[in-house]
Design a protein around this motif. Sequence first.
Motif, short mmCIF file in Angstrom:
data_model
loop_
_atom_site.label_atom_id
_atom_site.label_comp_id
_atom_site.label_asym_id
_atom_site.label_seq_id
_atom_site.Cartn_x
_atom_site.Cartn_y
_atom_site.Cartn_z
N LEU A 7 2.44 1.44 -12.74
CA LEU A 7 3.19 1.55 -11.49
C LEU A 7 4.22 2.66 -11.53
O LEU A 7 4.41 3.38 -10.55
CB LEU A 7 3.87 0.21 -11.18
CG LEU A 7 2.92 -0.94 -10.84
CD1 LEU A 7 3.69 -2.25 -10.80
CD2 LEU A 7 2.20 -0.69 -9.54
N SER B 94 -0.02 -0.38 -2.16
CA SER B 94 1.38 -0.76 -2.37
C SER B 94 1.57 -2.24 -2.08
O SER B 94 0.90 -2.81 -1.23
CB SER B 94 2.28 0.04 -1.42
OG SER B 94 2.13 1.41 -1.61
N ASP C 71 1.42 3.76 -7.72
CA ASP C 71 0.27 3.26 -6.98
C ASP C 71 -0.32 2.06 -7.71
O ASP C 71 -0.43 2.07 -8.93
CB ASP C 71 -0.77 4.39 -6.91
CG ASP C 71 -1.92 4.12 -5.98
OD1 ASP C 71 -2.09 2.98 -5.53
OD2 ASP C 71 -2.68 5.06 -5.72
N TYR D 182 3.69 -5.06 -0.42
CA TYR D 182 4.49 -5.09 0.81
C TYR D 182 5.06 -6.48 1.00
O TYR D 182 4.36 -7.48 0.88
CB TYR D 182 3.58 -4.70 1.98
CG TYR D 182 4.20 -4.80 3.34
CD1 TYR D 182 5.07 -3.83 3.81
CD2 TYR D 182 3.90 -5.87 4.19
CE1 TYR D 182 5.63 -3.92 5.07
CE2 TYR D 182 4.45 -5.96 5.45
CZ TYR D 182 5.32 -4.98 5.88
OH TYR D 182 5.87 -5.07 7.13
N ARG E 58 -3.59 5.04 -1.38
CA ARG E 58 -2.52 4.46 -2.19
C ARG E 58 -2.34 2.98 -1.84
O ARG E 58 -2.25 2.60 -0.68
CB ARG E 58 -1.22 5.21 -1.93
CG ARG E 58 -0.08 4.71 -2.76
CD ARG E 58 1.15 5.57 -2.58
NE ARG E 58 2.18 5.05 -3.46
CZ ARG E 58 3.46 5.05 -3.15
NH1 ARG E 58 3.86 5.57 -2.02
NH2 ARG E 58 4.33 4.55 -3.98
#
Length: 108
Positions: free
Chosen positions: A32, A78, A37, A80, A76
Amino acid sequence: MTQTQSNSTALAVTSQEEGGLATLAPEILESLITTGDARDLTPAQCVEYVIFRSKEAGVSAGSGGFIFITDKTTGRKSLYGTKLLAQQLIGKYKLGTEIRKDETIGDV
């Protein structure tokens, strides 16, 4: 018990803790930090990451507070925080949501 349930349970049981704070496996943290990513994480590592972030926030990992989203243009991936996470944190910490000032500057 399905394979997915078995893996999730194993991760939850083996999740490391020091001084009451959750820790994240070094290989996940390295990935990370170096790439920014999550797309290279395995499904099991993604689950571990959600568990880690949930413990860090003090919320239930199974509540749907976090989801992974993927940017369609870059690919990408991520983590959230969802509206459910915000609601849990508001309830847990007795936060208020109130607009105190409504101001227009120019066209904004």
